[in-house]
Design a protein around this motif. Structure first.
Motif, PDB file in Angstrom:
ATOM      1  N   THR A 268       7.793  51.688  53.918  1.00  0.00           N
ATOM      2  CA  THR A 268       8.302  50.374  53.537  1.00  0.00           C
ATOM      3  C   THR A 268       9.663  50.581  52.872  1.00  0.00           C
ATOM      4  O   THR A 268       9.947  51.650  52.323  1.00  0.00           O
ATOM      5  N   LEU A 269      10.496  49.568  52.920  1.00  0.00           N
ATOM      6  CA  LEU A 269      11.818  49.607  52.305  1.00  0.00           C
ATOM      7  C   LEU A 269      11.996  48.396  51.413  1.00  0.00           C
ATOM      8  O   LEU A 269      11.756  47.260  51.841  1.00  0.00           O
ATOM      9  N   GLU A 270      12.413  48.631  50.194  1.00  0.00           N
ATOM     10  CA  GLU A 270      12.717  47.551  49.249  1.00  0.00           C
ATOM     11  C   GLU A 270      14.161  47.697  48.791  1.00  0.00           C
ATOM     12  O   GLU A 270      14.601  48.793  48.438  1.00  0.00           O
ATOM     13  N   LEU A 271      14.910  46.590  48.805  1.00  0.00           N
ATOM     14  CA  LEU A 271      16.282  46.584  48.304  1.00  0.00           C
ATOM     15  C   LEU A 271      16.292  46.023  46.889  1.00  0.00           C
ATOM     16  O   LEU A 271      15.563  45.084  46.568  1.00  0.00           O
ATOM     17  N   GLN A 272      17.151  46.596  46.046  1.00  0.00           N
ATOM     18  CA  GLN A 272      17.182  46.202  44.637  1.00  0.00           C
ATOM     19  C   GLN A 272      18.621  46.248  44.125  1.00  0.00           C
ATOM     20  O   GLN A 272      19.431  47.042  44.603  1.00  0.00           O
ATOM     21  N   ASP A 273      18.919  45.401  43.136  1.00  0.00           N
ATOM     22  CA  ASP A 273      20.255  45.377  42.515  1.00  0.00           C
ATOM     23  C   ASP A 273      21.352  45.285  43.585  1.00  0.00           C
ATOM     24  O   ASP A 273      22.238  46.140  43.681  1.00  0.00           O
ATOM     25  N   GLU A 274      21.313  44.209  44.365  1.00  0.00           N
ATOM     26  CA  GLU A 274      22.277  44.032  45.447  1.00  0.00           C
ATOM     27  C   GLU A 274      23.568  43.373  44.936  1.00  0.00           C
ATOM     28  O   GLU A 274      23.530  42.313  44.329  1.00  0.00           O
ATOM     29  N   PHE A 275      24.692  44.033  45.210  1.00  0.00           N
ATOM     30  CA  PHE A 275      26.004  43.529  44.813  1.00  0.00           C
ATOM     31  C   PHE A 275      26.920  43.447  46.027  1.00  0.00           C
ATOM     32  O   PHE A 275      27.072  44.437  46.738  1.00  0.00           O
ATOM     33  N   PRO A 276      27.539  42.299  46.261  1.00  0.00           N
ATOM     34  CA  PRO A 276      28.531  42.228  47.336  1.00  0.00           C
ATOM     35  C   PRO A 276      29.817  42.930  46.906  1.00  0.00           C
ATOM     36  O   PRO A 276      30.044  43.159  45.705  1.00  0.00           O
ATOM     37  N   ALA A 277      30.664  43.279  47.855  1.00  0.00           N
ATOM     38  CA  ALA A 277      31.986  43.795  47.501  1.00  0.00           C
ATOM     39  C   ALA A 277      32.779  42.691  46.806  1.00  0.00           C
ATOM     40  O   ALA A 277      32.665  41.517  47.152  1.00  0.00           O
ATOM     41  N   THR A 278      33.562  43.076  45.811  1.00  0.00           N
ATOM     42  CA  THR A 278      34.442  42.129  45.128  1.00  0.00           C
ATOM     43  C   THR A 278      35.806  42.212  45.798  1.00  0.00           C
ATOM     44  O   THR A 278      36.593  43.125  45.527  1.00  0.00           O
ATOM     45  N   VAL A 279      36.061  41.278  46.712  1.00  0.00           N
ATOM     46  CA  VAL A 279      37.269  41.298  47.540  1.00  0.00           C
ATOM     47  C   VAL A 279      38.191  40.168  47.082  1.00  0.00           C
ATOM     48  O   VAL A 279      37.862  38.989  47.208  1.00  0.00           O
ATOM     49  N   ASN A 280      39.350  40.531  46.567  1.00  0.00           N
ATOM     50  CA  ASN A 280      40.278  39.563  45.993  1.00  0.00           C
ATOM     51  C   ASN A 280      41.049  38.777  47.053  1.00  0.00           C
ATOM     52  O   ASN A 280      41.349  39.305  48.137  1.00  0.00           O
ATOM     53  N   ASP A 281      41.369  37.543  46.726  1.00  0.00           N
ATOM     54  CA  ASP A 281      42.334  36.772  47.489  1.00  0.00           C
ATOM     55  C   ASP A 281      43.729  37.320  47.172  1.00  0.00           C
ATOM     56  O   ASP A 281      44.066  37.538  46.004  1.00  0.00           O
ATOM     57  N   ARG A 282      44.509  37.551  48.184  1.00  0.00           N
ATOM     58  CA  ARG A 282      45.811  38.208  47.998  1.00  0.00           C
ATOM     59  C   ARG A 282      46.750  37.381  47.121  1.00  0.00           C
ATOM     60  O   ARG A 282      47.450  37.921  46.250  1.00  0.00           O
ATOM     61  N   ASP A 283      46.780  36.074  47.307  1.00  0.00           N
ATOM     62  CA  ASP A 283      47.679  35.230  46.510  1.00  0.00           C
ATOM     63  C   ASP A 283      47.265  35.239  45.031  1.00  0.00           C
ATOM     64  O   ASP A 283      48.122  35.271  44.138  1.00  0.00           O
ATOM     65  N   CYS A 284      45.960  35.207  44.771  1.00  0.00           N
ATOM     66  CA  CYS A 284      45.496  35.237  43.385  1.00  0.00           C
ATOM     67  C   CYS A 284      45.777  36.590  42.748  1.00  0.00           C
ATOM     68  O   CYS A 284      46.136  36.677  41.563  1.00  0.00           O
ATOM     69  N   ALA A 285      45.613  37.662  43.522  1.00  0.00           N
ATOM     70  CA  ALA A 285      45.948  38.995  43.000  1.00  0.00           C
ATOM     71  C   ALA A 285      47.431  39.081  42.674  1.00  0.00           C
ATOM     72  O   ALA A 285      47.824  39.684  41.655  1.00  0.00           O
ATOM     73  N   ARG A 286      48.266  38.457  43.506  1.00  0.00           N
ATOM     74  CA  ARG A 286      49.706  38.465  43.240  1.00  0.00           C
ATOM     75  C   ARG A 286      50.021  37.724  41.943  1.00  0.00           C
ATOM     76  O   ARG A 286      50.900  38.144  41.168  1.00  0.00           O
ATOM     77  N   LYS A 287      49.300  36.637  41.671  1.00  0.00           N
ATOM     78  CA  LYS A 287      49.513  35.916  40.410  1.00  0.00           C
ATOM     79  C   LYS A 287      49.195  36.806  39.210  1.00  0.00           C
ATOM     80  O   LYS A 287      49.877  36.772  38.190  1.00  0.00           O
ATOM     81  N   ILE A 288      48.130  37.599  39.340  1.00  0.00           N
ATOM     82  CA  ILE A 288      47.768  38.519  38.263  1.00  0.00           C
ATOM     83  C   ILE A 288      48.889  39.537  38.054  1.00  0.00           C
ATOM     84  O   ILE A 288      49.305  39.805  36.919  1.00  0.00           O
ATOM     85  N   ILE A 289      49.384  40.111  39.155  1.00  0.00           N
ATOM     86  CA  ILE A 289      50.453  41.110  39.073  1.00  0.00           C
ATOM     87  C   ILE A 289      51.698  40.516  38.411  1.00  0.00           C
ATOM     88  O   ILE A 289      52.293  41.105  37.506  1.00  0.00           O
ATOM     89  N   GLU A 290      52.085  39.326  38.857  1.00  0.00           N
ATOM     90  CA  GLU A 290      53.335  38.724  38.377  1.00  0.00           C
ATOM     91  C   GLU A 290      53.226  38.188  36.956  1.00  0.00           C
ATOM     92  O   GLU A 290      54.149  38.353  36.150  1.00  0.00           O
ATOM     93  N   ASN A 291      52.115  37.544  36.617  1.00  0.00           N
ATOM     94  CA  ASN A 291      51.996  36.908  35.309  1.00  0.00           C
ATOM     95  C   ASN A 291      51.557  37.873  34.215  1.00  0.00           C
ATOM     96  O   ASN A 291      51.876  37.659  33.038  1.00  0.00           O
ATOM     97  N   CYS A 292      50.809  38.921  34.590  1.00  0.00           N
ATOM     98  CA  CYS A 292      50.258  39.840  33.591  1.00  0.00           C
ATOM     99  C   CYS A 292      50.903  41.212  33.637  1.00  0.00           C
ATOM    100  O   CYS A 292      50.380  42.166  33.037  1.00  0.00           O
ATOM    101  N   ASP A 293      52.028  41.322  34.348  1.00  0.00           N
ATOM    102  CA  ASP A 293      52.712  42.608  34.498  1.00  0.00           C
ATOM    103  C   ASP A 293      51.720  43.668  34.964  1.00  0.00           C
ATOM    104  O   ASP A 293      51.628  44.762  34.408  1.00  0.00           O
ATOM    105  N   GLY A 294      50.961  43.307  35.991  1.00  0.00           N
ATOM    106  CA  GLY A 294      49.865  44.162  36.445  1.00  0.00           C
ATOM    107  C   GLY A 294      50.289  45.275  37.379  1.00  0.00           C
ATOM    108  O   GLY A 294      51.426  45.336  37.860  1.00  0.00           O
ATOM    109  N   GLU A 295      49.334  46.148  37.657  1.00  0.00           N
ATOM    110  CA  GLU A 295      49.553  47.301  38.521  1.00  0.00           C
ATOM    111  C   GLU A 295      48.435  47.343  39.559  1.00  0.00           C
ATOM    112  O   GLU A 295      47.289  46.993  39.264  1.00  0.00           O
TER     113      GLU A 295
END
Length: 355
Positions: A268-295
């Motif tokens: 038998t197989l049981e799945l536990q603690d399932e997490f999807p990938a956290t995939v950013n929207d490119r425009d929102c990531a750009r806002k973080i970079i520009e507004n927060c001096d991000g890297e």
């Protein structure tokens, strides 16, 4: 600002000293509600195990959400402890709540205080807030030990990997240890699975960043006259790609199914603690970079984060996740880790810059 930070440090310490397991954060929720009601005029309500606080201007130009998690890490002995910094994430978002009525933005701001991140269940339960509050953008953050203190890091693509636990239970037939051919041993299936796990880490069957890790194995019993009849294996799989994540899970099950068929075993197989990938929207990531001096991160974080459930919602909402360097301190989930109070101001300011 200094007075505000001191108040936030005190509530962070109160949260730190009141750790609760995922899905059982009753006192934590009480601390958050009481703080919001005592210190702000924000609309506040319970929502699917979590808490929502809303700043509502006249004629809002847009709806932006920020999320913090508030559960603690469950320890092997049954206790809970804030070894991941969720106490700091929550305190920082409470700091944002205090500042909103001072800066008076022209956007509706939805603050999401979320339970059960460690199990991957909290964001899944609360993700409907996207539609219920017509959220157009959503942001979340995590502290990052080992990264430059106070520096913001994000990604234009995957920030954190998808992952889940796979529990295989394999059952055969026991025999006297002197006559192993009379039984059906799980040894062959276990061996094949071990080899597949090693191949995922060392070979090129899967894309970079897609692999399995053996967490533990329990086979047979300490009785030297009896052959092993059962085995249970605990495996974590992770990937930066949802496609590869699905493929490695299917491959590991194929290996077990095939060998069990050869040997006359059941599983038998049981799945536990399932997490999807956290995939950013490119425009929102750009806002973080520009507004927060991000890297930009050189590669995705290998750990997982259930914020992906918010990003995966259908509709017009989009968002991004980022990290804030916590400097030279113990690793997350280790016994000496504690969110550094000096980081609170950096995390508050990062959120406010995105308002």
């Amino acid at each position: 600002m200094n007075t505000l930070i001191e108040k936030i440090k005190r509530v962070r310490l109160e949260l730190h000293n009141s750790p609760e397991h995922s899905g059982r954060e009753e006192k934590t929720g009480q601390i958050i509600r009481e703080f919001l009601r005592a210190n702000t005029n924000l609309y506040c309500r319970d929502y699917n195990g979590g808490i929502i606080a809303v700043y509502e201007p006249d004629n809002p130009a847009a709806v932006v959400a920020f999320r913090a998690d508030f559960d603690a890490v469950s320890l092997p002995g049954g206790a809970a402890a804030h070894l991941c910094g969720h106490d700091g994430h929550t305190a920082a978002l409470l700091g944002v709540a205090l500042m909103l009525e001072r800066i008076k933005p022209d956007k509706r701001i939805v603050l999401i205080f979320q339970p059960a991140e460690e199990t991957g269940e909290g964001a899944k339960a609360m993700a409907g807030v996207i539609e219920d509050y017509d959220i157009s953008e959503i942001y979340g953050a995590h502290n990052l030990p080992g990264f430059e203190f106070g520096r913001v890091f994000t990604s234009y693509d995957t920030f954190a990997c998808a992952s889940c636990g796979m529990i295989f239970k394999i059952v055969g037939k026991p025999s006297h240890a002197a006559y192993p051919e009379s039984g059906v041993s799980p040894m062959g299936a276990v061996t094949e699975l071990f080899n597949a796990i090693k191949e995922s880490q060392e070979g090129d069957r899967f894309e970079k960043g897609t692999f399995a890790t053996l967490i533990g194995c329990n086979m047979g019993q300490k009785a030297f006259g009896t052959s092993a009849e059962k085995a249970e294996l605990w495996i974590t799989v992770r990937s930066r790609s949802e496609k590869e994540f699905k493929r490695i899970r299917e491959y590991l099950e194929y290996i077990v199914k095939k060998q069990c068929g050869y040997d006359g075993l059941s599983y038998t197989l049981e799945l536990q603690d399932e997490f999807p990938a956290t995939v950013n929207d490119r425009d929102c990531a750009r806002k973080i970079i520009e507004n927060c001096d991000g890297e930009i991160l050189k590669e995705p974080m290998r750990w997982s984060e259930d914020f992906g459930h918010f990003l995966n919602r259908k509709g017009t909402s989009k968002g991004a996740f980022f990290g804030i360097g916590a400097g030279d301190c113990p690793d997350l989930h280790t016994k000496n880790y504690e969110y550094p109070d000096a980081l609170l101001e950096y995390q508050i300011n990062a959120f406010l810059k995105l308002v």
